[in-house]
Design an enzyme around this catalytic site. Structure first.
Site, PDB file in Angstrom:
ATOM      1  N   LEU A 137     -25.811  60.334  73.202  1.00 52.56           N
ATOM      2  CA  LEU A 137     -25.027  59.186  72.763  1.00 52.56           C
ATOM      3  C   LEU A 137     -24.276  59.588  71.509  1.00 52.56           C
ATOM      4  O   LEU A 137     -24.792  60.361  70.695  1.00 52.56           O
ATOM      5  CB  LEU A 137     -25.927  57.985  72.428  1.00 52.56           C
ATOM      6  CG  LEU A 137     -26.561  57.176  73.550  1.00 52.56           C
ATOM      7  CD1 LEU A 137     -27.257  55.957  72.952  1.00 52.56           C
ATOM      8  CD2 LEU A 137     -25.545  56.736  74.576  1.00 52.56           C
ATOM      9  N   ASP A 138     -23.083  59.053  71.323  1.00 55.42           N
ATOM     10  CA  ASP A 138     -22.381  59.259  70.063  1.00 55.42           C
ATOM     11  C   ASP A 138     -23.244  58.783  68.899  1.00 55.42           C
ATOM     12  O   ASP A 138     -24.042  57.849  69.039  1.00 55.42           O
ATOM     13  CB  ASP A 138     -21.072  58.457  70.037  1.00 55.42           C
ATOM     14  CG  ASP A 138     -20.047  58.963  71.036  1.00 55.42           C
ATOM     15  OD1 ASP A 138     -20.200  60.095  71.510  1.00 55.42           O
ATOM     16  OD2 ASP A 138     -19.104  58.205  71.321  1.00 55.42           O
ATOM     17  N   ARG A 139     -23.041  59.378  67.755  1.00 52.22           N
ATOM     18  CA  ARG A 139     -23.769  58.972  66.546  1.00 52.22           C
ATOM     19  C   ARG A 139     -23.569  57.488  66.256  1.00 52.22           C
ATOM     20  O   ARG A 139     -24.491  56.800  65.808  1.00 52.22           O
ATOM     21  CB  ARG A 139     -23.289  59.813  65.364  1.00 52.22           C
ATOM     22  CG  ARG A 139     -23.995  59.526  64.050  1.00 52.22           C
ATOM     23  CD  ARG A 139     -23.472  60.419  62.943  1.00 52.22           C
ATOM     24  NE  ARG A 139     -22.096  60.105  62.608  1.00 52.22           N
ATOM     25  CZ  ARG A 139     -21.730  59.168  61.733  1.00 52.22           C
ATOM     26  NH1 ARG A 139     -22.654  58.448  61.112  1.00 52.22           N
ATOM     27  NH2 ARG A 139     -20.458  58.954  61.463  1.00 52.22           N
TER      28      ARG A 139
END
Length: 304
Positions: A137-139
């Site tokens: 997942l993106d940060r």
């Protein structure tokens, strides 16, 4: 674990297979390969046994540079920023760990984040250094992340993603689109854009697909249900921006304006809220839901 708990210095090692080079020693070669890390820092890592071979044996800085040798080193960052939000373990068994990730917490070490990452926190919490994320997942995105807990069964779970046999559901808050009919399907060709870590749509055969529906049409910001069929980088963010409804809190699309480090006031309103699949080990149906919710403008943090 709460955000104030001390994070143990446990993190998965980075791996490097030594490439061709005429350096006389490991120390010389690593300094040349990683110019941003000072020679003194590398010497300190060697002295503390933080540079090892594939069998876990500590290496010496004066050892010859041996092409093809696999080394493992432990990334360290001075003054690493603290991420003051806690993850939750949703499920944990002999083969699989499912974690609920808060906004702003990276999944794996990258850039200036090493200990304050989901992987490092979970290793510290479980003591399992074999943990490997099965997807990313993106940060800035909150929600569910699956981890393999043991190498023997890892490929069985990785195949779920390669063969698209896992259903992923996201929720997002974004501007209303009253002129469009839902549900709709967004297909486009995504390629690397500028800056290099951004993506863009371009002409050509599509390589990305998202199913988009509306869950709540109340107010100027609607709650959307997003189901990615493919898993391209930033796919959901790009597709929503291209429709004219960029996700609230998005600092990359459609306008590049990254938030200052440490600014947690306006999280990206994107949540990986559901995962479902048939377990490849025992065939049982698995369904996991995030305990976070998107709270909307003025109450933007994902909360339980």
């Amino acid at each position: 674990m709460t955000p104030s708990d001390p994070i143990l210095p446990v993190v998965a090692a980075s791996r490097l297979q030594l490439p061709p080079g005429n350096w006389k020693s490991l120390l010389d070669g690593l300094c040349a390969r990683f110019p941003r890390i000072s020679r003194a820092q590398w010497q300190d890592r060697f002295a503390r046994g933080r540079v090892r071979d594939a069998q876990g044996r500590a290496l010496l800085p004066g050892q010859p540079w041996q092409v093809g040798l696999e080394i493992r080193y432990f990334r360290e960052v001075e003054d690493e920023p603290v991420i003051p939000f806690a993850e939750r373990i949703v499920h944990h068994d002999a083969h699989l760990l499912v974690a609920d990730k808060p906004h702003f917490l990276p999944v794996v070490p990258a850039g200036g984040h090493v200990q304050h990452t989901l992987l490092a926190r979970l290793i510290a919490a479980t003591g399992n250094t074999d943990l490997v994320p099965l997807h990313r997942l993106d940060r800035l995105t909150a929600g569910l992340v699956l981890f393999s807990t043991r190498p023997e069964s890892r490929d069985a779970y990785q195949r779920l993603f390669r063969e698209r046999r896992i259903a992923k559901v996201y929720e997002a808050l974004a501007p209303a689109l009253p002129g469009r009919c839902f549900p709709l399907q967004r297909r486009s060709r995504l390629q690397k854009g500028e800056p290099f870590h951004c993506m863009r749509e371009e002409e050509g055969e599509s390589n990305s697909e998202t199913l988009i529906d509306v869950l709540d049409r109340t107010g100027p910001a609607w709650r959307y249900r997003l189901q990615p069929v493919t898993g391209r980088k930033h796919q959901l963010r790009v597709h929503m921006a291209a429709l004219g409804a960029p996700i609230l809190g998005d600092d990359l699309y459609p306008t590049y304006a990254p938030q200052p480090p440490g600014d947690h006031a306006h999280p990206l309103q994107l949540l990986a809220c559901g995962l479902s699949f048939s377990d490849p080990i025992d065939g049982e149906p698995r369904r996991f839901s995030s305990s976070f919710t998107l709270r909307g403008p003025g109450r933007e943090k994902a909360e339980s």
